[in-house]
Design a protein around this motif. Sequence first.
Motif, PDB file in Angstrom:
ATOM      1  N   VAL A  60       5.617   5.755  -1.550  1.00 49.53           N
ATOM      2  CA  VAL A  60       6.897   5.089  -1.716  1.00 49.53           C
ATOM      3  C   VAL A  60       7.181   5.115  -3.215  1.00 49.53           C
ATOM      4  O   VAL A  60       6.377   4.591  -4.002  1.00 49.53           O
ATOM      5  N   ILE A  61       8.300   5.751  -3.611  1.00 49.24           N
ATOM      6  CA  ILE A  61       8.616   5.866  -5.037  1.00 49.24           C
ATOM      7  C   ILE A  61      10.066   5.457  -5.298  1.00 49.24           C
ATOM      8  O   ILE A  61      10.901   5.475  -4.396  1.00 49.24           O
ATOM      9  N   SER A  62      10.339   5.130  -6.529  1.00 41.53           N
ATOM     10  CA  SER A  62      11.692   4.731  -6.935  1.00 41.53           C
ATOM     11  C   SER A  62      12.569   5.970  -7.107  1.00 41.53           C
ATOM     12  O   SER A  62      12.074   7.091  -7.260  1.00 41.53           O
ATOM     13  N   LYS A  76      11.710   9.790  -8.543  1.00 42.92           N
ATOM     14  CA  LYS A  76      12.083  11.010  -7.817  1.00 42.92           C
ATOM     15  C   LYS A  76      12.740  12.025  -8.742  1.00 42.92           C
ATOM     16  O   LYS A  76      12.638  13.226  -8.526  1.00 42.92           O
ATOM     17  N   ASP A  77      13.413  11.539  -9.786  1.00 44.95           N
ATOM     18  CA  ASP A  77      14.148  12.398 -10.708  1.00 44.95           C
ATOM     19  C   ASP A  77      13.357  12.776 -11.964  1.00 44.95           C
ATOM     20  O   ASP A  77      13.906  13.407 -12.870  1.00 44.95           O
ATOM     21  N   ALA A  78      12.081  12.405 -12.034  1.00 51.75           N
ATOM     22  CA  ALA A  78      11.275  12.693 -13.221  1.00 51.75           C
ATOM     23  C   ALA A  78      11.115  14.203 -13.418  1.00 51.75           C
ATOM     24  O   ALA A  78      11.059  14.966 -12.461  1.00 51.75           O
ATOM     25  N   GLY A  79      11.030  14.614 -14.679  1.00 53.55           N
ATOM     26  CA  GLY A  79      10.958  16.029 -15.024  1.00 53.55           C
ATOM     27  C   GLY A  79       9.570  16.637 -14.905  1.00 53.55           C
ATOM     28  O   GLY A  79       8.561  15.936 -14.848  1.00 53.55           O
ATOM     29  N   LYS A 106       0.842  -1.189   0.000  1.00 49.06           N
ATOM     30  CA  LYS A 106       0.000   0.000   0.000  1.00 49.06           C
ATOM     31  C   LYS A 106       0.881   1.245   0.000  1.00 49.06           C
ATOM     32  O   LYS A 106       1.898   1.300   0.696  1.00 49.06           O
ATOM     33  N   GLY A 107       0.507   2.224  -0.820  1.00 45.61           N
ATOM     34  CA  GLY A 107       1.222   3.494  -0.851  1.00 45.61           C
ATOM     35  C   GLY A 107       2.365   3.573  -1.844  1.00 45.61           C
ATOM     36  O   GLY A 107       3.054   4.581  -1.916  1.00 45.61           O
ATOM     37  N   VAL A 108       2.562   2.531  -2.644  1.00 48.73           N
ATOM     38  CA  VAL A 108       3.596   2.570  -3.679  1.00 48.73           C
ATOM     39  C   VAL A 108       3.033   3.317  -4.886  1.00 48.73           C
ATOM     40  O   VAL A 108       1.917   3.053  -5.325  1.00 48.73           O
ATOM     41  N   LEU A 109       3.804   4.261  -5.385  1.00 51.06           N
ATOM     42  CA  LEU A 109       3.410   5.009  -6.577  1.00 51.06           C
ATOM     43  C   LEU A 109       4.422   4.722  -7.675  1.00 51.06           C
ATOM     44  O   LEU A 109       5.626   4.887  -7.477  1.00 51.06           O
ATOM     45  N   ARG A 110       3.925   4.260  -8.807  1.00 47.71           N
ATOM     46  CA  ARG A 110       4.764   3.954  -9.963  1.00 47.71           C
ATOM     47  C   ARG A 110       4.318   4.847 -11.114  1.00 47.71           C
ATOM     48  O   ARG A 110       3.180   4.793 -11.543  1.00 47.71           O
TER      49      ARG A 110
END
Length: 181
Positions: free
Chosen positions: A163-165, A169-172, A55-59
């Motif tokens: 929770v993100i990868s 985190k580095d996405a524009g 739960k709470g993972v964002l992809r």
Amino acid sequence: MKFIKGDLEGLWIIEPKVFGDHRGYFMESFQSEKFEAETGHKVNFVQDNESLSAKGVLRGLHFQKPPHAQGKLVRVISGAVLDVAVDIRKDSPTYGKHQSIVLTGENKTQFYIPPGFAHGFLTLEDNTLFSYKCTDFYHPESEGSLAWFDQDLGIEWGDIAPVISDKDKDAGSFASFTSPF
């Protein structure tokens, strides 16, 4: 199957007929002739992917650039997600707009996202099993992403600390994005 046009041109919501009895259930999750007749999209799915998340993972928000752009037919086998598609087709009247839908293992609803959309999801339950069929193979050099939290996109993810990868985190930002579509 029931096919419902999405809020943005090209998106489709698909509600399968589920036949249940004391043994469990049966459903047809995809049938190419029905899909093409209802949506007008002739698809050739070449890769199936599956993820298991707490739960709470964002992809997301992910896409692949042409000539390796992917259409996706997504669904949840167990658990639940908030699924989001963002129109990144620069000549589209809905460029930068999005549609969100809740997909669950119980409702068995599917969401078709054609090439030209960024896609992401947030898991709403532990042990969420997410499945998607793709119209092109994974091609790492063609990967692209947008920041899931970008204010210009206005996506309502809810009150979360996802929770993100590191990649996400580095996405524009959308403001600095030049669409390849």
